[in-house]
Every structure is written in C-alpha cells, then in structure tokens.
Design an enzyme around this catalytic site. Sequence first.
Site, PDB file in Angstrom:
ATOM      1  N   ASN A 117     -10.744  -3.048  -6.253  1.00  0.00           N
ATOM      2  CA  ASN A 117      -9.956  -2.043  -6.991  1.00  0.00           C
ATOM      3  C   ASN A 117     -10.594  -1.634  -8.330  1.00  0.00           C
ATOM      4  OD1 ASN A 117      -6.656  -3.201  -5.893  1.00  0.00           O
ATOM      5  ND2 ASN A 117      -7.929  -1.546  -5.104  1.00  0.00           N
ATOM      6  N   ASP A 142       0.825  -1.208   0.000  1.00  0.00           N
ATOM      7  CA  ASP A 142       0.000   0.000   0.000  1.00  0.00           C
ATOM      8  C   ASP A 142       0.863   1.263   0.000  1.00  0.00           C
ATOM      9  OD1 ASP A 142      -2.256   1.534   0.042  1.00  0.00           O
ATOM     10  OD2 ASP A 142      -2.682   1.245   2.172  1.00  0.00           O
TER      11      ASP A 142
HETATM   12  C1  FPP Z   1      -1.911   0.368  -3.237  1.00  0.00           C
HETATM   13  O1  FPP Z   1      -1.483   1.691  -3.409  1.00  0.00           O
HETATM   14  C2  FPP Z   1      -1.470  -0.454  -4.303  1.00  0.00           C
HETATM   15  C3  FPP Z   1      -2.282  -1.026  -5.246  1.00  0.00           C
HETATM   16  C4  FPP Z   1      -3.734  -0.833  -5.316  1.00  0.00           C
HETATM   17  C5  FPP Z   1      -1.737  -1.869  -6.271  1.00  0.00           C
HETATM   18  C6  FPP Z   1      -0.488  -2.612  -5.909  1.00  0.00           C
HETATM   19  C7  FPP Z   1       0.155  -2.876  -7.176  1.00  0.00           C
HETATM   20  C8  FPP Z   1       1.485  -2.851  -7.434  1.00  0.00           C
HETATM   21  C9  FPP Z   1       2.532  -2.710  -6.421  1.00  0.00           C
HETATM   22  C10 FPP Z   1       1.959  -2.989  -8.800  1.00  0.00           C
HETATM   23  C11 FPP Z   1       1.121  -3.800  -9.754  1.00  0.00           C
HETATM   24  C12 FPP Z   1       1.356  -5.231  -9.619  1.00  0.00           C
HETATM   25  C13 FPP Z   1       1.776  -6.056 -10.617  1.00  0.00           C
HETATM   26  C14 FPP Z   1       1.817  -7.526 -10.387  1.00  0.00           C
HETATM   27  C15 FPP Z   1       2.210  -5.561 -11.903  1.00  0.00           C
HETATM   28  P1  FPP Z   1      -2.577   2.827  -3.460  1.00  0.00           P
HETATM   29  O2  FPP Z   1      -2.750   3.225  -4.887  1.00  0.00           O
HETATM   30  O3  FPP Z   1      -3.815   2.392  -2.769  1.00  0.00           O
HETATM   31  O4  FPP Z   1      -1.842   3.952  -2.659  1.00  0.00           O
HETATM   32  P2  FPP Z   1      -2.512   5.102  -1.811  1.00  0.00           P
HETATM   33  O5  FPP Z   1      -3.290   4.425  -0.707  1.00  0.00           O
HETATM   34  O6  FPP Z   1      -1.328   5.851  -1.311  1.00  0.00           O
HETATM   35  O7  FPP Z   1      -3.369   5.893  -2.747  1.00  0.00           O
END
Ligand code: FPP
Length: 228
Positions: free
Chosen positions: A65, A17
Amino acid sequence: MAENTEKRARHVAIIMDGNGRWAKRRMLPRAMGHKRGVEALREVVRGCRDLGLECLTLYAFSSENWKREEEEVDDLMNLMRKFIKSDLPEFIANDVKLKIIGDWQGLAPDIVEMLEDALEQTSKGTQTVAVALNYGSQQEITRAATKAAAAGDVTEASIAAHLDTADLPPLDLLIRTSGEVRLSNFLLWQSAYAEMLFVDTLWPDFTVEHLKQALDNFAGRERRFGGR
Ligand code: FPP
C-alpha cells in the site's frame, strides 16, 4: 497446524476492500471512503463480541500500500492515529486484546509508540483483534523461514511457530469484500485450509449482519482438511 473441526468459527480474517469505490460512487474523495471504512471496522469489532469469535484479523495496510499516492498514505496513517486514540478505551472496556501483525515497527515512530502502548494496555483481553499493518504474507513467511533456519529447524511446525500469527487460533474463514477474488498477499500460509468467502458488499457498507451471514455460511460447509 491444529484443525478446528467445529461448525463454529474461532478465527475469521477480513480483507476490507472497496473503500475507494464506495467513495467514487458518491463522488467523494477516497479519504471519505477510508473514513467510512474505519466506522465499519469499529461496528464489526463491536459486534463480533456477541458472535463468540476468539479472533478477528483485519487487513488494514499492506506492505504494497506504500505505492499509493502520498496523500492517501498520509490519510490512512492519520486515520490509524485517530482510531487508536478514540477506540483504545473501548477495547480495554470490552476485554479486547489488540495484536498487530506485519512489519509494524517500520511505521512512523509516533504510531509505533501508540501501538506499543495499546498492546500493553489490552494485553489482558480475552478476545483478540489482530490488525495487519505494513503486512505482506510472503515477507512474513520469509521472516519466519529465516528464523527457523537460524534455529536449525526448517520444518512446517517451526516455520508456523515463527509466523506473526503463531499465537492465534487456526484461521477458519477468510472474507474479502468488494467482489475482488484474490488474496493480495494476505495470510497465504494460514489460508491453506481456511474457507473463503468473497462478497460483493463494499467494505464501508459491511455490517455485523453481513458477518453473521458469513458465519452461518461457514457453519454449513463441510471441511475435510485433505481427508475424506
Ligand atoms: C481497501 O480499499 C482498503 C484499504 C487499502 C485500507 C483498509 C483500511 C481501513 C478500512 C481503514 C484504516 C484502518 C485503520 C486501522 C484505521 P481500496 O482503497 O483498495 O478500495 P478500492 O479497491 O475500491 O479502491
């Protein structure tokens, strides 16, 4: 569920996250945060070979998501396509066995095809990297319970045997980055006796060193699994 009574973790899961906040702090688009998130993921997968982990499970895309802006969902799907293409040879070379949990057959057909190919090509690997895609734990438990009921055997053991994670070692440690303290529908059943670690580091800044510290922290905990 079998218990790991050793100090060494066999199975670690991570809620990756903080990509969005990482980008925001730098006045960058969210897509850049996800891009750096993939780089962190790659380094952690590389590094966990030396840490002796049997399984690393990563929450990459939840069933919730889909509610994000279409552009962000597209970015994440494209990163996934790129990642499979670029990193599959390294997975094979390093004996990594890819596993996908979640309702991944519901992703775009070209991604499903790429994943099927990647699963097949890594099937002989010895260290498992499980990626949660279109994953929701409540949905997973519902699917498992439905199958258990259809088999006329609604017991803890039979539900566990129908979970996506049935062939993985018991979950020892669940880490969430970015300072949020919740499970967000991830591995709810599997976390029953897992240790939890919530760290402030945003996912793109998370390194193998952080994972090592997390494993040291785990080794210092006393697990009783409900006993004394
Ligand atoms: C959370 O950060 C992260 C995600 C929703 C996606 C996690 C994905 C990756 C690390 C990369 C993609 C994976 C692959 C396998 C290619 P957030 O966007 O919720 O962060 P925030 O809470 O700070 O907005």
